[in-house]
Design a protein around this motif. Structure first.
Motif, mmCIF file in Angstrom:
data_model
loop_
_atom_site.group_PDB
_atom_site.id
_atom_site.type_symbol
_atom_site.label_atom_id
_atom_site.label_comp_id
_atom_site.label_asym_id
_atom_site.label_seq_id
_atom_site.Cartn_x
_atom_site.Cartn_y
_atom_site.Cartn_z
ATOM 1 N N THR A 91 0.818 -1.218 0.000
ATOM 2 C CA THR A 91 0.000 0.000 0.000
ATOM 3 C C THR A 91 0.849 1.265 0.000
ATOM 4 O O THR A 91 0.358 2.336 -0.363
ATOM 5 N N ALA A 92 2.106 1.154 0.421
ATOM 6 C CA ALA A 92 2.986 2.310 0.341
ATOM 7 C C ALA A 92 3.356 2.632 -1.101
ATOM 8 O O ALA A 92 3.666 3.783 -1.439
ATOM 9 N N ASP A 93 3.326 1.611 -1.962
ATOM 10 C CA ASP A 93 3.706 1.790 -3.369
ATOM 11 C C ASP A 93 2.518 1.973 -4.302
ATOM 12 O O ASP A 93 2.634 2.632 -5.335
ATOM 13 N N TRP A 94 1.384 1.355 -3.961
ATOM 14 C CA TRP A 94 0.254 1.312 -4.876
ATOM 15 C C TRP A 94 -0.970 1.966 -4.244
ATOM 16 O O TRP A 94 -1.185 1.823 -3.044
ATOM 17 N N PRO A 95 -1.789 2.664 -5.037
ATOM 18 C CA PRO A 95 -3.003 3.282 -4.477
ATOM 19 C C PRO A 95 -3.962 2.234 -3.943
ATOM 20 O O PRO A 95 -4.013 1.106 -4.438
ATOM 21 N N GLY A 96 -4.724 2.619 -2.927
ATOM 22 C CA GLY A 96 -5.629 1.682 -2.278
ATOM 23 C C GLY A 96 -6.673 1.090 -3.188
ATOM 24 O O GLY A 96 -7.220 0.009 -2.912
ATOM 25 N N THR A 97 -6.988 1.776 -4.282
ATOM 26 C CA THR A 97 -8.000 1.285 -5.219
ATOM 27 C C THR A 97 -7.431 0.371 -6.286
ATOM 28 O O THR A 97 -8.182 -0.155 -7.117
ATOM 29 N N SER A 98 -6.128 0.144 -6.290
ATOM 30 C CA SER A 98 -5.510 -0.639 -7.361
ATOM 31 C C SER A 98 -5.828 -2.117 -7.211
ATOM 32 O O SER A 98 -6.074 -2.626 -6.116
ATOM 33 N N GLU A 99 -5.808 -2.822 -8.331
ATOM 34 C CA GLU A 99 -6.029 -4.270 -8.314
ATOM 35 C C GLU A 99 -4.880 -5.005 -7.617
ATOM 36 O O GLU A 99 -5.078 -6.061 -7.018
ATOM 37 N N VAL A 100 -3.693 -4.429 -7.693
ATOM 38 C CA VAL A 100 -2.550 -5.026 -6.996
ATOM 39 C C VAL A 100 -2.820 -5.073 -5.498
ATOM 40 O O VAL A 100 -2.594 -6.095 -4.832
ATOM 41 N N VAL A 101 -3.331 -3.975 -4.947
ATOM 42 C CA VAL A 101 -3.634 -3.937 -3.513
ATOM 43 C C VAL A 101 -4.748 -4.927 -3.172
ATOM 44 O O VAL A 101 -4.697 -5.620 -2.151
ATOM 45 N N LYS A 102 -5.767 -5.037 -4.021
ATOM 46 C CA LYS A 102 -6.864 -5.974 -3.762
ATOM 47 C C LYS A 102 -6.345 -7.417 -3.729
ATOM 48 O O LYS A 102 -6.702 -8.201 -2.835
ATOM 49 N N ALA A 103 -5.516 -7.766 -4.698
ATOM 50 C CA ALA A 103 -4.976 -9.126 -4.742
ATOM 51 C C ALA A 103 -4.040 -9.380 -3.567
ATOM 52 O O ALA A 103 -4.075 -10.446 -2.935
ATOM 53 N N ALA A 104 -3.189 -8.398 -3.258
ATOM 54 C CA ALA A 104 -2.254 -8.550 -2.144
ATOM 55 C C ALA A 104 -2.984 -8.628 -0.809
ATOM 56 O O ALA A 104 -2.554 -9.342 0.104
ATOM 57 N N THR A 105 -4.096 -7.911 -0.689
ATOM 58 C CA THR A 105 -4.886 -7.961 0.543
ATOM 59 C C THR A 105 -5.453 -9.358 0.761
ATOM 60 O O THR A 105 -5.443 -9.881 1.883
ATOM 61 N N ALA A 106 -5.943 -9.971 -0.314
ATOM 62 C CA ALA A 106 -6.444 -11.351 -0.204
ATOM 63 C C ALA A 106 -5.316 -12.303 0.163
ATOM 64 O O ALA A 106 -5.496 -13.230 0.959
ATOM 65 N N TYR A 107 -4.142 -12.085 -0.386
ATOM 66 C CA TYR A 107 -2.983 -12.944 -0.126
ATOM 67 C C TYR A 107 -2.527 -12.831 1.322
ATOM 68 O O TYR A 107 -2.393 -13.830 2.036
ATOM 69 N N PHE A 108 -2.296 -11.591 1.775
ATOM 70 C CA PHE A 108 -1.811 -11.391 3.137
ATOM 71 C C PHE A 108 -2.923 -11.496 4.179
ATOM 72 O O PHE A 108 -2.646 -11.485 5.384
ATOM 73 N N GLY A 109 -4.170 -11.602 3.736
ATOM 74 C CA GLY A 109 -5.275 -11.742 4.661
ATOM 75 C C GLY A 109 -5.412 -13.133 5.239
ATOM 76 O O GLY A 109 -6.251 -13.362 6.117
ATOM 77 N N GLN A 110 -4.617 -14.066 4.753
ATOM 78 C CA GLN A 110 -4.706 -15.437 5.241
ATOM 79 C C GLN A 110 -4.155 -15.569 6.659
ATOM 80 O O GLN A 110 -3.382 -14.735 7.129
#
Length: 492
Positions: free
Chosen positions: A54-73
Motif C-alpha cells: 500500500t505504500a507503493d500502490w493506491p488503495g483502489t488498485s487491483e494489486v492492492v486488492k490481490a495482495a490484501t487477499a494474499y496477506f489476509g490469510q
C-alpha cells in the motif's frame, strides 16, 4: 630483526564453500498491467507485508486488492512479488538511484549532462536549478524542458519525473527503436555535471530500452529473466476467462508457460459457464482437456475478488522444514472472499471440470477441492516440487562444497545416497511421505526406498564421463483424507 614464526610453523586456513540454499516455494508473483512505481527498467519488486504494497500502490488498485487477499490469510505468508507486463509498445526508460535531498541542486546555475536518446547523442547544458527550484519535482521539470528543447526524435516528447525517491528519464518514442543511454559528463566539460547527482551514471541507475507490445508468454519470459525466484503466478483481474492479448489466449498461455517450469498458476474464473455441464469451451474445461498439472482454477461469481490469491497465501505458509507441516487446501478458510451459493449439482459440475470454489458445507464455509486442472491435488504438486529441489540441492551442495573429490567408488556412491536419504527423511518428518505398501505389495516402513547400482556395474562410458546414473528411489505419498464414508448397523 627476528625470524618469523611462519618459517617454523606455517598455517593456512581455507574457507569452505557455502552450501547452496534451497529454492523457496512460498512466494507469489502478482503480474499486472497497472502503471505504478515499478517501471520497465525494474520490472519486479519484493514485499513482505501489505503495508509495503500500500505504500507503493493506491488503495483502489487491483494489486492492492490481490495482495490484501494474499496477506489476509491466517497464518500470513511473508513473501510477495509484484511485476509488470506491457501489452502495448513501451518507451525506453532510465531509472536513477535513490535521490531524496534537493539541497545539492539548489545552487547550480549551469547544470549539464550528456545523454543519447534513440541513438542521437546530445549535451544538455545551461540548466539553472537555482531559479525558483524548491523541490525535486521542480528539478525534474527543468530537466524535462531542457530535453524537449532539443526537439528531435525521442527528445521532443521526452519526460523526466521524480517519484519521491528517484528520477526517471523516458524517451518520447515507443517500441523497439526507442533506446536510451546512461548519463555521462559532457565532453569537453561544460557547466556543472549533475549526472551523478541524479544517480544516473552507469553503475548508479538502471535502464531498459523500449519494447513492442508483449504477449503473456513474452511478458513472463522477460520477468523470469530478471527474477526467477518465485513460485506462484497470479494475474490481476484483466487476465481471466478467454481474454486474448496480442492474439494469444492469455490464460492458456500462462498455464502452458508454468507447465514447462517449476511454477504453479492460480487462475480465477468468473464465467458462469463453468457451472454448466453442457458447456465444454469454458476455461476450466479447456484447461482440463489440456491436462495441465500446474494450474488451479477457482470459480468466483464476484469479479472484483481474488480467491486464488487467498488460497495460494494459505498454501505458501507451509514450512517444509517443520514436523507435520504439510497441508491440504480443502477445508481451509478464505478471509475476505465471498462464499459461493452453489447447489449440489453445481458442485458436481465443478468437480467434473476440475475447478474449485469457496463453498458452504453444512454450516461451515471452506475451500473445495484443491484440484489442479489435471485432477491431481495442489498439495501433491507443491510437495513434489519441494522434494525434487531438496534432493537436488542436498546432492549438489555435497558435491560442490567437498574439499576433496567424491570418488567414483561404492563409498562415494554411498555418500551421495546419504544426501538423498536426508531429504527423504525430511519429507517423512513434514508429512509429505509416509509408510505403506507400493503398488507391487512391498511394505516400506520408512515411506521410501533408495536403490543404488554398484560402481562396478556402471557402464564404462558413464564412468569415463564421471556421470553416475545408478541412483533411484520410490516414495509413498501420505495423501490426505478429503471425505469419509461410514457404514453402521443398528441392531435391536
Amino acid at each position: 630483526m627476528t625470524i618469523p614464526v611462519s618459517s617454523v610453523v606455517s598455517v593456512s586456513i581455507a574457507v569452505g564453500a557455502t552450501f547452496p540454499a534451497r529454492a523457496g516455494f512460498g512466494t507469489l508473483n502478482i503480474v499486472t498491467e497497472e502503471t505504478g512505481v515499478i517501471g520497465i527498467a525494474e520490472r519486479i519488486r519484493s514485499y513482505s507485508d501489505i503495508d509495503g504494497v500500500t505504500a507503493d500502490w493506491p488503495g483502489t488498485s487491483e494489486v492492492v486488492k490481490a495482495a490484501t487477499a494474499y496477506f489476509g490469510q491466517q497464518p500470513k505468508p511473508t513473501s510477495l512479488k509484484v511485476s509488470t507486463r506491457y501489452s502495448t509498445d513501451q518507451s525506453a526508460e532510465l531509472r536513477g538511484g535513490s535521490v531524496t535531498e534537493v539541497t545539492p541542486f539548489l545552487l547550480i546555475t549551469d547544470a549539464s549532462f550528456a545523454i543519447s536518446i534513440d541513438g542521437v547523442a546530445e549535451d544538455i547544458t545551461g540548466m539553472n536549478l537555482s531559479d525558483g527550484e524548491v523541490t525535486l519535482d521542480d528539478v525534474a521539470a527543468t530537466i524535462q524542458t531542457a530535453l524537449q528543447v532539443v526537439a528531435a526524435g525521442g527528445y521532443t516528447a521526452a519526460t523526466c519525473v521524480h517519484d519521491g525517491s528517484r528520477f526517471f528519464v523516458t524517451s518520447g518514442t515507443t517500441g523497439v527503436t526507442s533506446v536510451i543511454s546512461f548519463l555521462s559528463v559532457v565532453s569537453p566539460v561544460t557547466g556543472t555535471d549533475i549526472s551523478s547527482l541524479l544517480q544516473m551514471q552507469q553503475g548508479e541507475g538502471t535502464k531498459a530500452n523500449g519494447i513492442a507490445g508483449e504477449t503473456i508468454t513474452s511478458s513472463l519470459n522477460a520477468i523470469q529473466n530478471i527474477d526467477s525466484n518465485w513460485y506462484g503466478l497470479l494475474f490481476t483481474k484483466e487476465v481471466r476467462d478467454g481474454v486474448t492479448i496480442n492474439a494469444e489466449d492469455a490464460v492458456v498461455a500462462a498455464a502452458t508457460w508454468c507447465e514447462a517450469r517449476t511454477k504453479v498458476f492460480g487462475n480465477t474464473s468468473n464465467d458462469l459457464d463453468v457451472l454448466d455441464s453442457v458447456t465444454t469451451n469454458d476455461i476450466a474445461s479447456t484447461l482440463k482437456a489440456a491436462n495441465f498439472r500446474r494450474t488451479m482454477t477457482i470459480f468466483s461469481s464476484f469479479p472484483s475478488q481474488y480467491p486464488s490469491a487467498s488460497m495460494l497465501g494459505r498454501a505458501f505458509t507451509v514450512n517444509f522444514n517443520q514436523p507435520n507441516s504439510t497441508i491440504t487446501l480443502k477445508f481451509k478458510q478464505a478471509p475476505g472472499i465471498t462464499v459461493e451459493n452453489l447447489t449440489q449439482s453445481h458442485k458436481v459440475v465443478l468437480d467434473s471440470k476440475r475447478a474449485n470454489a469457496i463453498i458452504t458445507v453444512g454450516a461451515s464455509d471452506m475451500f473445495a477441492e484443491s484440484f489442479m486442472a489435471s485432477g491431481v491435488f495442489f498439495d501433491e504438486v507443491h510437495g513434489i516440487d519441494w522434494l525434487e529441489n531438496a534432493v537436488q540441492t542436498n546432492v549438489f551442495g555435497y558435491l560442490s562444497t567437498r574439499p576433496t573429490k567424491v570418488p567414483y567408488t561404492d563409498k562415494g556412491i554411498s555418500a551421495i545416497k546419504q544426501q538423498v536419504t536426508k531429504a527423504l527423511d525430511e519429507a517423512v518428518l513434514n508429512g509429505l511421505i509416509a509408510p505403506g505398501e507400493t503398488i507391487d505389495g512391498e511394505f516400506l516402513g520408512t515411506g521410501y526406498k533408495i536403490i543404488t547400482i554398484p560402481a562396478a556395474d556402471i557402464n564404462q562410458s558413464d564412468v569415463d564421463a564421471r556421470k553416475y546414473p545408478g541412483l533411484s528411489f520410490v516414495v509413498l505419498g501420505a495423501g490426505a483424507i478429503h471425505s469419509v464414508q461410514i457404514n453402521g448397523v443398528f441392531e435391536r
